[in-house]
Design a protein around this motif. Structure first.
Motif, PDB file in Angstrom:
ATOM      1  N   GLN A  30      53.637-126.068 -63.666  1.00 54.67           N
ATOM      2  CA  GLN A  30      53.624-127.426 -63.109  1.00 54.67           C
ATOM      3  C   GLN A  30      52.486-128.267 -63.673  1.00 54.67           C
ATOM      4  OE1 GLN A  30      53.403-124.665 -61.282  1.00 54.67           O
ATOM      5  NE2 GLN A  30      51.732-124.747 -59.797  1.00 54.67           N
ATOM      6  N   SER A  66      56.903-127.928 -52.122  1.00 56.02           N
ATOM      7  CA  SER A  66      56.578-126.875 -53.083  1.00 56.02           C
ATOM      8  C   SER A  66      57.027-125.510 -52.595  1.00 56.02           C
ATOM      9  CB  SER A  66      55.067-126.852 -53.353  1.00 56.02           C
ATOM     10  OG  SER A  66      54.657-128.030 -54.013  1.00 56.02           O
ATOM     11  N   SER A  89      60.292-125.277 -54.556  1.00 56.88           N
ATOM     12  CA  SER A  89      59.475-124.717 -55.630  1.00 56.88           C
ATOM     13  C   SER A  89      58.634-125.822 -56.265  1.00 56.88           C
ATOM     14  CB  SER A  89      60.322-124.007 -56.685  1.00 56.88           C
ATOM     15  OG  SER A  89      59.507-123.237 -57.523  1.00 56.88           O
ATOM     16  N   ASN A  90      57.491-125.423 -56.837  1.00 59.21           N
ATOM     17  CA  ASN A  90      56.501-126.428 -57.231  1.00 59.21           C
ATOM     18  C   ASN A  90      56.868-127.225 -58.478  1.00 59.21           C
ATOM     19  OD1 ASN A  90      56.075-124.142 -58.815  1.00 59.21           O
ATOM     20  ND2 ASN A  90      54.179-123.615 -57.757  1.00 59.21           N
ATOM     21  N   THR A 128      59.350-129.925 -57.626  1.00 64.19           N
ATOM     22  CA  THR A 128      58.641-130.902 -56.789  1.00 64.19           C
ATOM     23  C   THR A 128      57.816-131.853 -57.648  1.00 64.19           C
ATOM     24  OG1 THR A 128      58.537-129.411 -54.885  1.00 64.19           O
ATOM     25  CG2 THR A 128      56.893-131.162 -54.987  1.00 64.19           C
ATOM     26  N   SER A 142      50.253-128.762 -55.263  1.00 62.37           N
ATOM     27  CA  SER A 142      51.449-128.015 -55.643  1.00 62.37           C
ATOM     28  C   SER A 142      51.100-126.604 -56.105  1.00 62.37           C
ATOM     29  CB  SER A 142      52.221-128.742 -56.746  1.00 62.37           C
ATOM     30  OG  SER A 142      51.471-128.818 -57.945  1.00 62.37           O
ATOM     31  N   THR A 143      49.890-126.419 -56.644  1.00 63.93           N
ATOM     32  CA  THR A 143      49.469-125.089 -57.092  1.00 63.93           C
ATOM     33  C   THR A 143      48.971-124.238 -55.935  1.00 63.93           C
ATOM     34  OG1 THR A 143      48.874-125.947 -59.278  1.00 63.93           O
ATOM     35  CG2 THR A 143      47.934-123.836 -58.637  1.00 63.93           C
ATOM     36  N   SER A 192      55.026-118.598 -54.891  1.00 59.21           N
ATOM     37  CA  SER A 192      54.769-118.694 -56.327  1.00 59.21           C
ATOM     38  C   SER A 192      55.206-117.420 -57.029  1.00 59.21           C
ATOM     39  CB  SER A 192      53.277-118.954 -56.607  1.00 59.21           C
ATOM     40  OG  SER A 192      52.534-117.764 -56.463  1.00 59.21           O
TER      41      SER A 192
END
Length: 494
Positions: free
Chosen positions: A165, A400, A404-405, A408, A439-440, A450
């Motif tokens: 991302q 996210s 999922s990030n 997003t 987002s991380t 993740s």
């Protein structure tokens, strides 16, 4: 952006739903085709349903992101061959002062290595080492596994090459490598420290159990010296798509197992084949001639120098995609042998997944649904006030973990940046960094948040002699408070 005609909205939503279901649940009983094929199916449906035209689909594919991802994966392959990750593993046990010290080391090493070599790579390589360290300390491994996964996610937020991302954000925002690094680095450092403190507070009693320290130190040196050299890394597992079983898709069929009677070591013929294929690797130093040893040392030095040159070029503001590809090709040339074995370790399934995702998300944007939802949230999510930042962070955090990030970031990135640009250019940059950070770190919320989490879980469960099952609820118990606290502190610093 106005809403598309009703038919296009419905068909585009169906296509995106197919992509989303297969991305989040790749082995659904009615269509167990996996995430990579699911992303291509979603893209194909967007074109078949005429939500977007074929030309628009091709235009949606972001080649700079794919090039940057490919280049960094190739560089990681050669760094693994040059024993970079073996040395990182040794740092986990060097002059260790007990379980608490080891947990802090894992947090630091995972964070730094993730920022430079991606979080998935670090988790693939270090999980087995962490399990061995936990066994030597006679401590249940889940605090160390949580430290590895969560710190890898937090550490990867600091650079554009830390995770997929961030690659998307760096390319779309055109924020230079050093601006990205200096913008997020303080939040990352404090986040890793706070995350380690939370882990120590939650597992203090468990980590206070002491074994025979002298015996542990000796066994640590023996185990890590032998086992690290035989542990092989394949970036085919570096997949944001979070599907561990896909890693064998581009590998040769597993060869029969052989046993080596040397210092009590047991290895598969696969690792023997790898060592034989690269007869100048570390495992052959003992029997090789002096010129061969110097040849190996010189080659390793060149690999490290090229990698440092790539990082310096990125910091200098050169084009990130071409810099990574150039470094990858430089390593291929310097190796002076057929590059096919190394290139086969690249996760082409991840590149294909990204290609399908770009097309699918572009088609979903054409329906007007993301714009309509953002129009509803935008008045309350302005980045120039604390309340707005909190609302924006909440939206990113939820999406996210639900969508999922990477999707997003692709869905929200342009809209968040445009809204912030209306305030000031500085606000636009801040909006991109907030998006990268939240987002991380959102990946730490749950085990499914993740790819790094799932890689640690699957690698730990499949370990040959000391496997461990990290449960969803055990991760959630730590992930919720850690994610909320670390996200909030990082936002204040950014």
């Amino acid at each position: 952006m106005a809403m598309a005609p009703a038919v296009k909205v419905v068909l585009g939503s169906i296509s995106f739903a197919v992509f989303w279901v297969l991305a989040v649940f790749p082995s659904v009983p009615f269509l167990p085709i996996g995430r990579t094929a699911g992303s291509l199916l979603g893209a194909m449906l967007m074109v078949l349903f005429q939500v977007i035209t074929p030309d628009e689909a091709y235009s949606a594919i972001d080649l700079p992101i794919l090039g940057l991802l490919f280049g960094t994966m190739v560089v990681s392959v050669y760094l693994e061959r040059a024993d970079m990750f073996k040395y990182l593993g040794k740092l986990l046990s060097w002059k260790s002062k007990g379980p608490k010290d080891l947990l802090c080391r894992i947090c630091l090493i995972a964070a730094v290595s993730s920022a430079l070599f991606t979080n998935d790579t670090s988790c693939v390589v270090l999980t087995e080492f962490v399990l061995k360290v936990a066994r030597q300390q006679n401590v249940p491994p889940h605090p160390f596994l949580l430290a590895l996964a969560s710190s890898a996610n937090i550490g990867s937020s600091a650079t554009p090459i830390g995770n997929p991302q961030n690659l998307v954000i760096a390319v779309q925002s055109k924020i230079s490598f050093h601006e990205f690094l200096f913008g997020v680095f303080p939040a990352m450092i404090v986040g890793v420290i706070v995350n380690a403190v939370i882990l120590l507070a939650m597992y203090w009693k468990l980590l206070s159990v002491q074994g025979d320290e002298e015996e542990d130190a000796v066994s640590s040196e023996i185990v890590l010296e032998d086992d690290v050299s035989s542990h092989r890394f394949s970036p085919a597992t570096m997949s944001h798509s979070q599907e561990i079983d896909e890693t064998v898709e581009f590998q040769s069929p597993p060869p029969p197992q052989l046993t080596l009677r040397r210092s009590g070591m047991t290895a598969t013929s696969e690792s023997v084949a790898v060592i034989a294929d690269h007869d100048d690797d570390a495992g052959s130093l003992a029997s090789s001639s002096v010129p061969e040893k110097w040849k190996l040392y010189m080659w390793k030095t060149c690999v490290y120098l090229v990698t440092l040159g790539m990082l310096a070029s990125l910091l200098a503001g050169l084009d990130m995609s071409w810099t990574a590809v150039t470094a990858a090709l430089a390593l291929v040339v310097l190796d002076f042998k057929d590059a096919r074995p190394s290139l086969e370790k690249v996760s082409y399934s991840l590149l294909i997944f990204f290609t399908g995702m770009f097309i699918t998300v572009s088609g979903f944007n054409k329906t007007g649904i993301p714009s309509a939802l953002w129009d509803f949230v935008e008045p309350h999510a302005e980045v120039d006030r604390a309340g707005g930042v909190a609302i924006l962070a909440g939206v990113i955090l939820v999406l996210s973990n639900v969508a999922s990030n990477v999707p997003t970031v692709i869905l929200l990135g342009g809209r968040v940046a445009a809204s912030a640009a209306a305030i000031s250019p500085a606000s636009e940059k801040k909006a991109w960094l907030i998006l990268a950070w939240v987002s991380t770190v959102a990946g730490n919320l749950s085990l499914l948040g993740s790819a790094a989490n799932l890689i640690v879980c699957e690698q730990a469960r499949g370990a040959q002699h000391h496997g461990y099952n990290l449960s969803f609820w055990r991760h959630l118990k730590f992930g919720v408070p850690s994610t909320i606290v670390v996200t909030a502190i990082g936002l204040a610093l950014i």
